[in-house]
Design a protein around this motif. Structure first.
Motif, PDB file in Angstrom:
ATOM      1  N   ASP A  46      -7.500   7.716 -10.064  1.00 54.39           N
ATOM      2  CA  ASP A  46      -8.726   7.883 -10.839  1.00 54.39           C
ATOM      3  C   ASP A  46      -9.554   6.601 -10.835  1.00 54.39           C
ATOM      4  OD1 ASP A  46     -10.595   9.117 -12.464  1.00 54.39           O
ATOM      5  OD2 ASP A  46      -9.543   8.590 -14.311  1.00 54.39           O
ATOM      6  N   GLN A  47      -9.925   6.154  -9.651  1.00 54.66           N
ATOM      7  CA  GLN A  47     -10.754   4.973  -9.460  1.00 54.66           C
ATOM      8  C   GLN A  47     -11.396   5.086  -8.085  1.00 54.66           C
ATOM      9  OE1 GLN A  47      -8.605   1.259  -8.601  1.00 54.66           O
ATOM     10  NE2 GLN A  47      -6.717   2.480  -8.598  1.00 54.66           N
ATOM     11  N   PRO A  48     -12.433   4.321  -7.820  1.00 56.87           N
ATOM     12  CA  PRO A  48     -13.016   4.366  -6.475  1.00 56.87           C
ATOM     13  C   PRO A  48     -12.016   3.921  -5.412  1.00 56.87           C
ATOM     14  CG  PRO A  48     -14.540   3.344  -8.010  1.00 56.87           C
ATOM     15  CD  PRO A  48     -13.220   3.481  -8.724  1.00 56.87           C
ATOM     16  N   PHE A  49     -12.095   4.567  -4.263  1.00 53.96           N
ATOM     17  CA  PHE A  49     -11.309   4.196  -3.090  1.00 53.96           C
ATOM     18  C   PHE A  49     -12.282   3.904  -1.958  1.00 53.96           C
ATOM     19  CE2 PHE A  49      -7.751   5.550  -5.416  1.00 53.96           C
ATOM     20  CZ  PHE A  49      -6.599   5.199  -4.734  1.00 53.96           C
ATOM     21  N   TYR A  50     -11.918   2.981  -1.102  1.00 56.14           N
ATOM     22  CA  TYR A  50     -12.817   2.483  -0.074  1.00 56.14           C
ATOM     23  C   TYR A  50     -12.213   2.632   1.312  1.00 56.14           C
ATOM     24  CZ  TYR A  50     -14.925   0.257  -4.122  1.00 56.14           C
ATOM     25  OH  TYR A  50     -15.507   0.023  -5.335  1.00 56.14           O
ATOM     26  N   GLN A  51     -13.049   3.018   2.255  1.00 58.58           N
ATOM     27  CA  GLN A  51     -12.671   2.913   3.659  1.00 58.58           C
ATOM     28  C   GLN A  51     -13.192   1.558   4.111  1.00 58.58           C
ATOM     29  OE1 GLN A  51     -13.466   6.069   6.411  1.00 58.58           O
ATOM     30  NE2 GLN A  51     -13.179   7.623   4.836  1.00 58.58           N
ATOM     31  N   VAL A  52     -12.287   0.759   4.640  1.00 58.93           N
ATOM     32  CA  VAL A  52     -12.623  -0.597   5.048  1.00 58.93           C
ATOM     33  C   VAL A  52     -12.330  -0.745   6.533  1.00 58.93           C
ATOM     34  CG1 VAL A  52     -12.102  -3.050   4.703  1.00 58.93           C
ATOM     35  CG2 VAL A  52     -12.041  -1.475   2.746  1.00 58.93           C
ATOM     36  N   LEU A  53     -13.322  -1.209   7.271  1.00 56.65           N
ATOM     37  CA  LEU A  53     -13.106  -1.550   8.669  1.00 56.65           C
ATOM     38  C   LEU A  53     -12.432  -2.916   8.651  1.00 56.65           C
ATOM     39  CD1 LEU A  53     -13.367  -1.208  11.700  1.00 56.65           C
ATOM     40  CD2 LEU A  53     -15.717  -2.055  11.527  1.00 56.65           C
ATOM     41  N   ALA A  54     -11.114  -2.902   8.818  1.00 59.74           N
ATOM     42  CA  ALA A  54     -10.316  -4.128   8.770  1.00 59.74           C
ATOM     43  C   ALA A  54     -10.286  -4.745  10.156  1.00 59.74           C
ATOM     44  CB  ALA A  54      -8.907  -3.804   8.288  1.00 59.74           C
ATOM     45  N   LEU A  55     -10.579  -6.018  10.225  1.00 59.97           N
ATOM     46  CA  LEU A  55     -10.708  -6.683  11.509  1.00 59.97           C
ATOM     47  C   LEU A  55      -9.775  -7.869  11.606  1.00 59.97           C
ATOM     48  CD1 LEU A  55     -14.569  -6.644  11.536  1.00 59.97           C
ATOM     49  CD2 LEU A  55     -13.092  -5.206  12.917  1.00 59.97           C
ATOM     50  N   GLY A  56      -9.306  -8.130  12.806  1.00 61.09           N
ATOM     51  CA  GLY A  56      -8.446  -9.272  13.056  1.00 61.09           C
ATOM     52  C   GLY A  56      -8.524  -9.664  14.510  1.00 61.09           C
ATOM     53  N   GLU A  57      -7.716 -10.619  14.880  1.00 62.31           N
ATOM     54  CA  GLU A  57      -7.733 -11.115  16.254  1.00 62.31           C
ATOM     55  C   GLU A  57      -7.339 -10.047  17.261  1.00 62.31           C
ATOM     56  OE1 GLU A  57      -5.410 -14.642  16.545  1.00 62.31           O
ATOM     57  OE2 GLU A  57      -6.523 -15.651  14.965  1.00 62.31           O
ATOM     58  N   ASP A  58      -6.509  -9.088  16.852  1.00 59.67           N
ATOM     59  CA  ASP A  58      -6.039  -8.037  17.763  1.00 59.67           C
ATOM     60  C   ASP A  58      -6.893  -6.772  17.726  1.00 59.67           C
ATOM     61  OD1 ASP A  58      -3.953  -9.685  18.515  1.00 59.67           O
ATOM     62  OD2 ASP A  58      -2.623  -8.917  16.952  1.00 59.67           O
ATOM     63  N   GLY A  59      -8.040  -6.823  17.095  1.00 57.20           N
ATOM     64  CA  GLY A  59      -8.891  -5.642  16.998  1.00 57.20           C
ATOM     65  C   GLY A  59      -9.054  -5.211  15.561  1.00 57.20           C
ATOM     66  N   GLY A  60      -9.196  -3.905  15.353  1.00 58.08           N
ATOM     67  CA  GLY A  60      -9.437  -3.429  14.003  1.00 58.08           C
ATOM     68  C   GLY A  60      -8.835  -2.073  13.748  1.00 58.08           C
ATOM     69  N   PHE A  61      -8.893  -1.662  12.483  1.00 55.36           N
ATOM     70  CA  PHE A  61      -8.422  -0.356  12.060  1.00 55.36           C
ATOM     71  C   PHE A  61      -9.142   0.010  10.773  1.00 55.36           C
ATOM     72  CE2 PHE A  61      -5.707  -3.559  10.193  1.00 55.36           C
ATOM     73  CZ  PHE A  61      -5.529  -3.146   8.883  1.00 55.36           C
ATOM     74  N   ILE A  62      -9.098   1.281  10.417  1.00 55.70           N
ATOM     75  CA  ILE A  62      -9.692   1.743   9.170  1.00 55.70           C
ATOM     76  C   ILE A  62      -8.596   1.788   8.112  1.00 55.70           C
ATOM     77  CG2 ILE A  62     -10.909   3.608   7.977  1.00 55.70           C
ATOM     78  CD1 ILE A  62     -12.596   2.308  10.157  1.00 55.70           C
ATOM     79  N   ALA A  63      -8.807   1.073   7.015  1.00 57.42           N
ATOM     80  CA  ALA A  63      -7.873   1.076   5.896  1.00 57.42           C
ATOM     81  C   ALA A  63      -8.502   1.867   4.751  1.00 57.42           C
ATOM     82  CB  ALA A  63      -7.585  -0.349   5.453  1.00 57.42           C
TER      83      ALA A  63
END
Length: 104
Positions: A46-63
């Motif tokens: 019961d709180q906002p949830f976020y899709q985050v484009l997580a980035l790093g040296e090896d590329g990225g993913f959606i968290a």
């Protein structure tokens, strides 16, 4: 339990996970949990949830992360200036939007 209200983070803001799991850019916001029952564990849905484009040296993913698990990251330095120019538009306030999607 936290009531669903306005989201603390907006599209394009840079955030980090409080447990240092990732750093990234908010690309979508759900006012409450939009996943399957049982996925939240000990975190209140019961709180906002976020899709985050997580980035790093090896590329990225959606968290997908709860608001309580995130904090503002004004020193987001994972993106190189070339990556920033290639993938994002950045406004005067430092908010990032994917080049294929305008900020709301």
């Amino acid at each position: 339990m936290k009531s669903s209200g306005s989201a603390r983070f907006g599209l394009g803001e840079t955030v980090r996970h409080r447990d240092a799991a990732f750093r990234g850019v908010v690309i979508d916001v759900d006012p409450v949990f939009a996943g399957r029952i049982g996925q939240t564990g000990k975190i209140s849905p019961d709180q906002p949830f976020y899709q985050v484009l997580a980035l790093g040296e090896d590329g990225g993913f959606i968290a997908y992360a709860a608001e309580d698990a995130l904090e503002h990251d004004p020193e987001f330095t994972i993106l190189s200036s070339n990556d920033r120019q290639r993938w994002f538009n950045v406004d005067a306030d430092g908010r990032h939007s994917p080049k294929a999607q305008a900020l709301h």
